[in-house]
Design a protein around this motif. Sequence first.
Motif, mmCIF file in Angstrom:
data_model
loop_
_atom_site.group_PDB
_atom_site.id
_atom_site.type_symbol
_atom_site.label_atom_id
_atom_site.label_comp_id
_atom_site.label_asym_id
_atom_site.label_seq_id
_atom_site.Cartn_x
_atom_site.Cartn_y
_atom_site.Cartn_z
ATOM 1 N N LYS A 67 -49.461 26.245 -31.365
ATOM 2 C CA LYS A 67 -50.635 26.811 -32.022
ATOM 3 C C LYS A 67 -51.517 25.741 -32.670
ATOM 4 C CE LYS A 67 -49.461 31.201 -31.399
ATOM 5 N NZ LYS A 67 -50.267 32.142 -30.600
ATOM 6 N N TYR A 70 -55.051 24.895 -31.227
ATOM 7 C CA TYR A 70 -55.129 25.706 -29.999
ATOM 8 C C TYR A 70 -56.573 25.921 -29.562
ATOM 9 C CZ TYR A 70 -54.193 29.199 -26.485
ATOM 10 O OH TYR A 70 -54.128 29.875 -25.290
ATOM 11 N N LYS A 71 -57.473 26.147 -30.513
ATOM 12 C CA LYS A 71 -58.866 26.378 -30.157
ATOM 13 C C LYS A 71 -59.448 25.183 -29.409
ATOM 14 C CE LYS A 71 -63.381 27.523 -32.140
ATOM 15 N NZ LYS A 71 -64.150 27.788 -33.386
ATOM 16 N N ASN A 74 -57.866 24.963 -25.983
ATOM 17 C CA ASN A 74 -58.366 26.034 -25.127
ATOM 18 C C ASN A 74 -59.766 25.708 -24.607
ATOM 19 O OD1 ASN A 74 -57.990 28.665 -23.951
ATOM 20 N ND2 ASN A 74 -59.484 29.438 -25.421
ATOM 21 N N GLU A 75 -60.589 25.133 -25.456
ATOM 22 C CA GLU A 75 -61.935 24.743 -25.033
ATOM 23 C C GLU A 75 -61.898 23.660 -23.958
ATOM 24 O OE1 GLU A 75 -63.748 23.575 -28.668
ATOM 25 O OE2 GLU A 75 -64.233 25.636 -29.299
#
Length: 247
Positions: A67, A70-71, A74-75
């Motif tokens: 986690k 993670y953003k 993910n991008e």
Amino acid sequence: MNLLSNDFLFGFLINFILISLFFRVPLMTKAGWISAGVLGSILWGCLSWQGWISVVIYLFLGSLVTKIGYKFKNEKGIAEKRGGKRGPENVWGSAATGLFFAIMVKLNFTNLVFYKIGFAASFAAKLADTFGSEIGKRFGRNTYLITSFRKVERGTEGGISLEGTAASSLGAIFMSLIMFILNIISTKYQFLIVAISGFLATISESFIGAKFQDKYKLSNELVNSIQTSISSVIAIFVLIFYLKVST
């Protein structure tokens, strides 16, 4: 081995109750929780609560580190699928080797220390791999292919970074410490053997990823099983060598 022994039944009840309580926590998919329950029941039956809690700690830390950032990952298109939730393939790919050694402990064929150190080394390698991969993908400033040290994009199979490598070593040490505290391994030499084996197997996993994963279409789960097996084999052979030279 009587699969209906009190240890296995008690392990099943503990896992059933806990998974019922935490089923909605977004750490695993539905099938992942079921697989974790089966794994946990067998581990409790084979290695009692110590073996069970060691793997619970591994699964929790592995999910937690996934986690981190993670953003960002993910991008970049390099994050774990399903928002980082672990599925059955993740559970068994990570734990198959350790489960084998846990069953060997229960069967009690020969010197149990070899099976226990194999069990510990498999999870030291896997936590090292998870730490290195997830931390490296988020915080690694420069990523290099392990076979040529050519600079590559973060998330490339076989790519390593200084930050990820440091995280791998910490993951191996941390998991080895957990195994030591829980008395699955019992001496400082076993602790060192497990930590070093876990780290070396993680380096070998990067080499496998660079040389063979795409070429032979190997799944991540199969590579995970190979990596944990390498760690266990290294640990057992080093322990055998240590015992011979120390006697």
